[in-house]
Design an enzyme around this catalytic site. Structure first.
Site, PDB file in Angstrom:
ATOM      1  N   ILE A   1       0.864  -1.197   0.000  1.00  0.00           N
ATOM      2  CA  ILE A   1       0.000   0.000   0.000  1.00  0.00           C
ATOM      3  C   ILE A   1       0.893   1.237   0.000  1.00  0.00           C
ATOM      4  CG2 ILE A   1      -1.816   1.273   1.244  1.00  0.00           C
ATOM      5  CD1 ILE A   1      -2.723  -1.470   0.295  1.00  0.00           C
ATOM      6  N   HIS A   2       0.685   2.122  -0.973  1.00  0.00           N
ATOM      7  CA  HIS A   2       1.488   3.352  -0.970  1.00  0.00           C
ATOM      8  C   HIS A   2       0.755   4.566  -1.548  1.00  0.00           C
ATOM      9  CE1 HIS A   2       2.014   2.259  -5.204  1.00  0.00           C
ATOM     10  NE2 HIS A   2       2.376   3.510  -5.419  1.00  0.00           N
ATOM     11  N   ARG A   3      -0.401   4.360  -2.170  1.00  0.00           N
ATOM     12  CA  ARG A   3      -1.057   5.492  -2.829  1.00  0.00           C
ATOM     13  C   ARG A   3      -1.594   6.488  -1.813  1.00  0.00           C
ATOM     14  NH1 ARG A   3      -0.672   5.492  -8.177  1.00  0.00           N
ATOM     15  NH2 ARG A   3      -0.433   3.436  -9.115  1.00  0.00           N
TER      16      ARG A   3
END
Length: 351
Positions: free
Chosen positions: A196-198
């Site tokens: 997860i990085h957005r």
């Protein structure tokens, strides 16, 4: 012929590797500029070393400020190096801030721009990468579409540059590493990979809390949820005071290690674009925690599903996918080319 490649993030480095190799094979002169957009330069360095790409000739060392501020830094700091290098073409891979800054700067200086991975569309106006790639496509002289669908998008938008279906350079890299690593999927896998990085996921406390709760629920069912955590994601989770107990947290991994994790996994939970493709190529089911994707090819056979909101029904869907003992083989993996995209791209550029 003189080329200048501008990168700033790890996915850009991966996409560029076969192009760098092909240019040098043909005796082209290549300058590599790293913008420093990825604020942990050592992490980027790890990818340069693994992919056997030489150190960048120039590091702009832009500061990790707001997106607008960082974009402005990239454009301003890149102008003088591009004037001095005076390349025949600037190669811009992907849809990052670095890609947009490089495309705009080169365009204003009258230097030809070649966009690698052009035409991808998610139709999300509030997604930075979507706006970036649309602007890049409309100020590029040569556009290399990784899939036929991407080429169709460019034709519909009547871009001014020359459009070519090249295939995906990430698929070139994938094929090479898959053969080298001898990746085979185990029949009794109990691991789930999560990345997860957005911004819209990690900066919203409600969203990131629900994602972590989902991971814990999956873990409680006997699965090993492996979470290679991005430094910025880790910082946000810590600032929100969210507990990560029950999740297998690991440091960001090299490209080859991620492929091995994906190959061994029962499922991928992600908001990444590139990993959706890699899970498709490895036949690992994917759940994309977004409301849309630019890689519609991965929907084939139900391989990839979108989960924009996490609810009880979302969890039930994921459990059903995890309980499936047989996964349908992809039929049209050639959507992404034949593993020779870089050869085609460099051949066209040299002509």
């Amino acid at each position: 012929m003189k080329f200048c490649l501008v990168v700033g993030t790890r996915p850009q480095i991966i996409k560029s590797q076969p192009i760098v190799r092909e240019i040098l094979t043909h005796g082209g002169k290549l300058s590599i500029v790293h913008t420093g957009q990825h604020y942990d330069y050592e992490m980027s360095k790890m990818f340069f070393e693994e992919l056997k790409i030489r150190e960048p000739d120039i590091n702009l060392a832009v500061k990790p400020r707001s997106s607008a501020n960082q974009l402005a830094q990239i454009i301003m700091k890149l102008e003088n190096p591009l004037r001095k290098l005076n390349p025949d073409v600037v190669l811009v891979p992907g849809d990052t801030r670095s890609a947009l800054g490089a495309a705009l700067c080169a365009n204003r200086l009258g230097i030809k721009v070649a966009h690698i991975e052009s035409g991808a569309r998610s139709m999300e106006f509030d997604m930075e990468e979507e706006v970036n790639r649309r602007i890049i496509d409309h100020c590029s002289n040569i556009l290399f579409a990784p899939t036929p669908w991407c080429r169709k998008n460019l034709q519909k938008e009547s871009v001014l540059g020359d459009i070519h279906f090249s295939g995906d350079t990430m698929y070139d890299v994938f094929i090479k590493f898959k053969n080298m690593l001898d990746l085979n999927k185990p029949s009794n896998s109990k691991s789930v990979i999560m990345t997860i990085h957005r911004k819209d996921n990690i900066e919203d406390i409600s969203k990131i809390t629900k994602i972590i709760q989902l991971a814990k629920k999956i873990s409680s069912k006997g699965y090993d949820v492996i979470f290679p955590i991005h430094p910025h994601t880790a910082k946000k989770i810590k600032s929100f005071g969210i507990n990560l107990d029950g999740i297998n947290i690991i440091e960001p991994v090299k490209y080859s290690e991620m492929l091995q994790l994906l190959s061994n996994a029962k499922m991928l939970l992600t908001d990444s674009g590139g990993l959706q493709k890699e899970s498709y190529w490895l036949n690992t089911p994917c759940v994309t925690l977004r409301k849309s994707t630019e890689w519609v090819e991965t929907f084939e056979g139900g391989h990839n599903v979108l989960v924009p909101k996490l609810t009880n029904s979302s969890f039930d869907l994921i459990l059903r996918k995890l309980s499936n003992k047989k996964v349908k083989k992809q039929k049209n993996i050639k959507h992404f080319g034949n593993g020779m995209a870089a050869k085609k791209i460099v051949s066209i550029l040299l002509k």
